[in-house]
Write a protein that holds these residues in place. Sequence first.
Motif, PDB file in Angstrom:
ATOM      1  N   MET A   1    -101.168 -80.185  -2.604  1.00  0.00           N
ATOM      2  CA  MET A   1    -100.056 -81.141  -2.534  1.00  0.00           C
ATOM      3  C   MET A   1     -99.064 -80.967  -3.687  1.00  0.00           C
ATOM      4  O   MET A   1     -97.923 -81.432  -3.599  1.00  0.00           O
ATOM      5  CB  MET A   1    -100.602 -82.569  -2.529  1.00  0.00           C
ATOM      6  N   GLN A   2     -99.465 -80.305  -4.747  1.00  0.00           N
ATOM      7  CA  GLN A   2     -98.589 -80.101  -5.894  1.00  0.00           C
ATOM      8  C   GLN A   2     -97.780 -78.814  -5.811  1.00  0.00           C
ATOM      9  O   GLN A   2     -96.981 -78.527  -6.701  1.00  0.00           O
ATOM     10  CB  GLN A   2     -99.427 -80.115  -7.174  1.00  0.00           C
ATOM     11  N   THR A   3     -97.957 -78.019  -4.755  1.00  0.00           N
ATOM     12  CA  THR A   3     -97.239 -76.754  -4.625  1.00  0.00           C
ATOM     13  C   THR A   3     -95.878 -76.964  -3.962  1.00  0.00           C
ATOM     14  O   THR A   3     -95.660 -77.932  -3.225  1.00  0.00           O
ATOM     15  CB  THR A   3     -98.046 -75.741  -3.796  1.00  0.00           C
ATOM     16  N   ASP A   4     -94.946 -76.028  -4.209  1.00  0.00           N
ATOM     17  CA  ASP A   4     -93.627 -76.071  -3.560  1.00  0.00           C
ATOM     18  C   ASP A   4     -93.766 -75.912  -2.050  1.00  0.00           C
ATOM     19  O   ASP A   4     -92.987 -76.487  -1.284  1.00  0.00           O
ATOM     20  CB  ASP A   4     -92.740 -74.949  -4.110  1.00  0.00           C
ATOM     21  N   GLY A   5     -94.746 -75.149  -1.650  1.00  0.00           N
ATOM     22  CA  GLY A   5     -94.954 -74.930  -0.220  1.00  0.00           C
ATOM     23  C   GLY A   5     -95.276 -76.216   0.518  1.00  0.00           C
ATOM     24  O   GLY A   5     -94.886 -76.403   1.676  1.00  0.00           O
ATOM     25  N   PHE A   6     -95.982 -77.131  -0.149  1.00  0.00           N
ATOM     26  CA  PHE A   6     -96.319 -78.392   0.502  1.00  0.00           C
ATOM     27  C   PHE A   6     -95.066 -79.245   0.716  1.00  0.00           C
ATOM     28  O   PHE A   6     -94.952 -79.950   1.722  1.00  0.00           O
ATOM     29  CB  PHE A   6     -97.350 -79.163  -0.331  1.00  0.00           C
ATOM     30  N   GLU A   7     -94.119 -79.196  -0.216  1.00  0.00           N
ATOM     31  CA  GLU A   7     -92.852 -79.914  -0.037  1.00  0.00           C
ATOM     32  C   GLU A   7     -92.114 -79.370   1.178  1.00  0.00           C
ATOM     33  O   GLU A   7     -91.557 -80.127   1.977  1.00  0.00           O
ATOM     34  CB  GLU A   7     -91.983 -79.769  -1.291  1.00  0.00           C
ATOM     35  N   TYR A   8     -92.120 -78.048   1.326  1.00  0.00           N
ATOM     36  CA  TYR A   8     -91.480 -77.445   2.500  1.00  0.00           C
ATOM     37  C   TYR A   8     -92.205 -77.846   3.779  1.00  0.00           C
ATOM     38  O   TYR A   8     -91.569 -78.125   4.803  1.00  0.00           O
ATOM     39  CB  TYR A   8     -91.479 -75.921   2.349  1.00  0.00           C
ATOM     40  N   LEU A   9     -93.535 -77.901   3.729  1.00  0.00           N
ATOM     41  CA  LEU A   9     -94.329 -78.290   4.897  1.00  0.00           C
ATOM     42  C   LEU A   9     -93.971 -79.711   5.334  1.00  0.00           C
ATOM     43  O   LEU A   9     -93.817 -79.990   6.528  1.00  0.00           O
ATOM     44  CB  LEU A   9     -95.825 -78.192   4.567  1.00  0.00           C
ATOM     45  N   LYS A  10     -93.828 -80.632   4.362  1.00  0.00           N
ATOM     46  CA  LYS A  10     -93.482 -82.013   4.689  1.00  0.00           C
ATOM     47  C   LYS A  10     -92.118 -82.110   5.363  1.00  0.00           C
ATOM     48  O   LYS A  10     -91.930 -82.880   6.309  1.00  0.00           O
ATOM     49  CB  LYS A  10     -93.490 -82.869   3.412  1.00  0.00           C
ATOM     50  N   GLU A  11     -91.165 -81.306   4.885  1.00  0.00           N
ATOM     51  CA  GLU A  11     -89.802 -81.371   5.419  1.00  0.00           C
ATOM     52  C   GLU A  11     -89.686 -80.699   6.779  1.00  0.00           C
ATOM     53  O   GLU A  11     -88.993 -81.197   7.675  1.00  0.00           O
ATOM     54  CB  GLU A  11     -88.833 -80.708   4.437  1.00  0.00           C
ATOM     55  N   SER A  12     -90.348 -79.550   6.941  1.00  0.00           N
ATOM     56  CA  SER A  12     -90.142 -78.752   8.154  1.00  0.00           C
ATOM     57  C   SER A  12     -91.111 -79.091   9.278  1.00  0.00           C
ATOM     58  O   SER A  12     -90.774 -78.930  10.454  1.00  0.00           O
ATOM     59  CB  SER A  12     -90.259 -77.257   7.821  1.00  0.00           C
ATOM     60  N   CYS A  13     -92.305 -79.535   8.941  1.00  0.00           N
ATOM     61  CA  CYS A  13     -93.330 -79.786   9.964  1.00  0.00           C
ATOM     62  C   CYS A  13     -94.024 -81.123   9.701  1.00  0.00           C
ATOM     63  O   CYS A  13     -95.241 -81.163   9.422  1.00  0.00           O
ATOM     64  CB  CYS A  13     -94.370 -78.650   9.989  1.00  0.00           C
TER      65      CYS A  13
END
Length: 412
Positions: free
Chosen positions: A356-368
């Motif tokens: 949850m602390q990774t940049d990828g998780f922020e992208y996951l929340k926004e895109s999917c």
Amino acid sequence: MGKVLRETSRPSSSASPEVTTSTSITETVNGSHQFKITGYSLSKGLGIGKYIASDTFMVGGYAWAIYFYPDGKSVEDNATYVSLFIALASEGTDVRALFELTLLDQSGKERHKVHSHFGRTLESGPYTLKYRGSMWGYKRFFKRTALETSDYLKDDCLSVHCSVGVVRSHTEGPKIYSIAVPTSNIGQHFGRMLESGKGTDVNFEVDEEIFAAHKLVLAARSPVFRAQLFGPMKDQNTQCIKVEDMEPPVFKLLDYIFTFQALLHFIYWDSLPDMQELTGLNSKWASTLMAQHLLAAADRYGLDRLRLLCEANLCEDVAINTVATTLALAEQHHCFQLKAVCLKFVAMPENLRAVMQTDGFEYLKESCPSVLTELLEYVARDSEHSVILCRHGNEAILDGSDVNGRRVKQRL
């Protein structure tokens, strides 16, 4: 008149006669099937001569099935015994076979009840089944009263393992030739053609770098290239096609030029390139990024085999810092197996906070955002499983039942 005498040749008594040999080989084609019988107590009273059948399974070119008679097969036994048989379930005449029926001990003591033809001398040879429906087994396989108090019955379930060895015979004569046939090297031929640059008739511009290729090869391998190069809506300028990197910024940690090079390598060679040699980077992180890029490119150009190769590689290299972007890719490109692997990994308590602390998780929340709902379901399921495992005796669990399945009042 004179006569002409013809001398006929006779075999020399000293010449060795030619000797040929052949060998008859009889062996078994073996296979097995495990049949789990749940709800044993409910099967009682089914009726003498009535059975519960396993699914059919194939061994030696024939279909077989296991028949379990909870009230026995014979009227004269008056439901005292359970019966167990293996039956030929497909057409066949005089099928010779060896059998083994095993009732598995479910206590962990390995004291299985085994009846077997294998590994022992048979006076009359293998058993012969004359026609479809022929059976081998035991009318008095186990006394019911003894079975119901044994370790073979657990949680009202029985487990039966059946092995079948179909007897086959064939004759082998001397081989008059032996020619080694090499594996297909068509990929090497096409790959060298790409490397040589001969006969290319289309160029691709990727980030101002030009790649030459062959229209026919691309069209043969990719339905998207086929439509782009030869379809009714083909590009007007097929001499130089500009390829745009359609991946979002979160993925642009690796030059898209490398991705297109790897894509062309697969199209011609039918294999993945050496990622370290291609990118100059020696790390699992770089290999994972390349596999992510290639997965998107494979889906874009309809290269199903490449897509599966990338899925397999990403499944093996799931890691904290890349799993969120991989999960987003799996959702966007409908990779259901890869998605399940990622969800299971993220839902683990020891991984969730770090992911949850990774940049990828922020992208996951926004895109999917819908994937987050599925992730919560995984986390809840794991938490529920942990709660159930930690409770004992007759304490109430999440569904309002005790560990034996009886309904109980919730403790307040």
